[in-house]
Motif scaffolding. Structure first.
Motif, mmCIF file in Angstrom:
data_model
loop_
_atom_site.group_PDB
_atom_site.id
_atom_site.type_symbol
_atom_site.label_atom_id
_atom_site.label_comp_id
_atom_site.label_asym_id
_atom_site.label_seq_id
_atom_site.Cartn_x
_atom_site.Cartn_y
_atom_site.Cartn_z
ATOM 1 N N ASN A 177 0.810 -1.219 0.000
ATOM 2 C CA ASN A 177 0.000 0.000 0.000
ATOM 3 C C ASN A 177 0.842 1.267 0.000
ATOM 4 N N ARG A 178 2.118 1.170 -0.364
ATOM 5 C CA ARG A 178 3.036 2.301 -0.229
ATOM 6 C C ARG A 178 2.607 3.513 -1.048
ATOM 7 N N ASN A 179 1.884 3.304 -2.137
ATOM 8 C CA ASN A 179 1.479 4.422 -2.979
ATOM 9 C C ASN A 179 0.217 5.118 -2.482
ATOM 10 N N LYS A 180 -0.501 4.472 -1.574
ATOM 11 C CA LYS A 180 -1.758 5.044 -1.092
ATOM 12 C C LYS A 180 -2.008 4.543 0.319
ATOM 13 N N ARG A 230 -3.744 4.407 3.873
ATOM 14 C CA ARG A 230 -5.030 4.708 4.486
ATOM 15 C C ARG A 230 -4.834 4.761 6.000
ATOM 16 N N ASP A 274 -3.413 1.710 7.597
ATOM 17 C CA ASP A 274 -1.969 1.527 7.406
ATOM 18 C C ASP A 274 -1.172 2.296 8.456
ATOM 19 N N GLN A 284 -13.010 0.170 5.580
ATOM 20 C CA GLN A 284 -12.514 0.386 4.220
ATOM 21 C C GLN A 284 -13.145 -0.580 3.227
ATOM 22 N N ALA A 286 -7.398 3.868 -8.880
ATOM 23 C CA ALA A 286 -8.177 4.516 -7.831
ATOM 24 C C ALA A 286 -8.508 3.493 -6.781
ATOM 25 N N LEU A 287 -8.430 3.889 -5.530
ATOM 26 C CA LEU A 287 -8.709 2.965 -4.449
ATOM 27 C C LEU A 287 -10.201 2.758 -4.341
#
Length: 384
Positions: A53-56, A58, A61, A128, A327-328
């Motif tokens: 999840n390093r790019n986004k 939440r 995280d 989530q 997009a998440l």
């Protein structure tokens, strides 16, 4: 008269009159070994999740990062007391000093964040992935609130029963240690009982949604198995509760405290692992081209677009850049304002959409939806 050698006096009364200060039975080696192994495993899961999840990032995280840091510290504090995890009558009185009593105090304070952050991260993950209806969000937020209140109580508990009065030294705490031990143990038992119920609540919460997924039984059970690892935490919580109940009426508190700490370590590390299981499914199935089930799970977890998304946007005026833009996507997450027309999905069709996608990303999707006409622009957005 010669002074009494406290190192020759046992801290408890042996039931058979035998005392062993040199090489007695001890839980210390087992506690250290298991804590190190579980710490390495949970840290590997946590780092793997953060890498994926390093790019986004939440909120779940960020809570996972805090959980990893506090868990490592918690393991260190518990492991540093390994020589005390033996029967009370095998511990010399001279071992109990003001400096030693600082360790149980720090452990009690750290108990709050070490338990709160990994369990709160699980609820944030649920929010989530499963925030479909208002009642579901309320149930998740309720779990978050109770988790915060239950484990926050450990801090005032430590301040009242495990710390000296203002202006007094830590050695003065030795005089009230026996008087404080029972109310301190009672508070820990009540907290552990509520925590056990909370762990059961955490396990049961996503099951109704998972069972309603319109997918094959085998794949449904695969998804349920990912979240059912929370049962290990429930088991550890029950074991910890049993030991804390025994402490209330036992004179061998040192041995039972070691066993309780042992169960607590298992519980915190399992909580971290449970929160990272969807990411683990991503890692283990990343290179399996035929695993459409886990591709769907990854799309929910990371927001990667699937083939079905491309097929829906073809011919509708949406450019390739828009289709491929990551997009998440989470079940029930907030959506952008709609243009021209949109598809209105209810709870049932949303779950059917996820189930059909899991069955076959390349197949035809059977989703019931009501379309509404809008403004004159030629773009369409579909929400999954």
């Amino acid at each position: 008269m010669e002074p009494t050698d406290l190192c020759q006096i046992p801290a408890g009364e042996s039931p058979n009159g035998v005392y062993n200060f040199k090489n007695p039975p001890s839980l210390g080696p087992a506690v250290v070994a298991v804590s190190v192994v579980l710490g390495v495993i949970s840290t590997a899961f946590g780092v793997g999740r953060l890498y994926i999840n390093r790019n986004k990032f939440r909120s779940a995280d960020y809570f996972t990062i805090a959980a990893l840091l506090f868990n490592i510290t918690f393991i260190g504090i518990i492991s540093s007391q390994f020589k005390y995890y033996r029967h009370s009558w095998d511990i010399p009185v001279c071992w109990y000093t003001g400096n030693y009593l600082k360790l149980p105090f720090v452990q009690t304070v750290l108990f709050a964040p070490a338990f709160f952050f990994p369990k709160a991260a699980i609820f944030l993950l649920y929010r989530q992935l499963f925030a479909i209806q208002k009642k579901t969000r309320l149930a998740i937020n309720f779990g978050l609130l109770i988790t915060f209140l239950v484990y926050l109580s450990n801090i005032p508990l430590a301040a009242v029963y495990a710390a000296p009065r203002p202006g007094h030294s830590w050695d003065s705490l030795l005089l009230t240690l026996q008087a404080n031990s029972r109310p301190f143990a009672l508070g820990g038992t009540i907290q552990s009982a509520i925590g056990t119920v909370l762990d059961l609540y955490t396990f049961v919460l996503p099951l109704p949604i998972l069972f309603r997924l319109q997918i094959e039984k085998v794949r449904r059970y695969q998804l349920i198995a990912i979240f059912s690892t929370a049962l290990l935490g429930v088991a550890a919580s029950i074991v910890s509760l049993v030991f804390k109940v025994k402490i209330l009426s036992s004179t061998d508190s040192a041995w039972l405290a070691g066993a309780s700490s042992f169960a607590s370590l298992i519980e915190t590390n399992i909580a971290i692992i449970v929160g990272c299981m969807p990411a683990f499914a991503h890692v283990t199935n990343k290179r399996r081209p035929g695993s459409s089930f886990f591709r769907t799970l990854r799309s929910r977890w990371m927001g990667s677009p699937g083939r079905s998304d491309q097929s829906k946007t073809s011919g509708s005026g949406v450019s390739g850049d828009q289709v491929n833009k990551p997009a998440l996507r989470t079940i029930g997450s907030s959506q952008q304002p709609r243009r021209k027309r949109y598809f209105e999905l209810n709870d049932t069709t949303l779950l059917q959409s996820q189930g059909n996608t899991m069955l076959d990303h390349t197949g035809e999707e059977d989703i019931e939806m009501n379309s509404k006409a809008g403004s004159a622009h030629g773009e369409a957005e579909q929400h999954v």
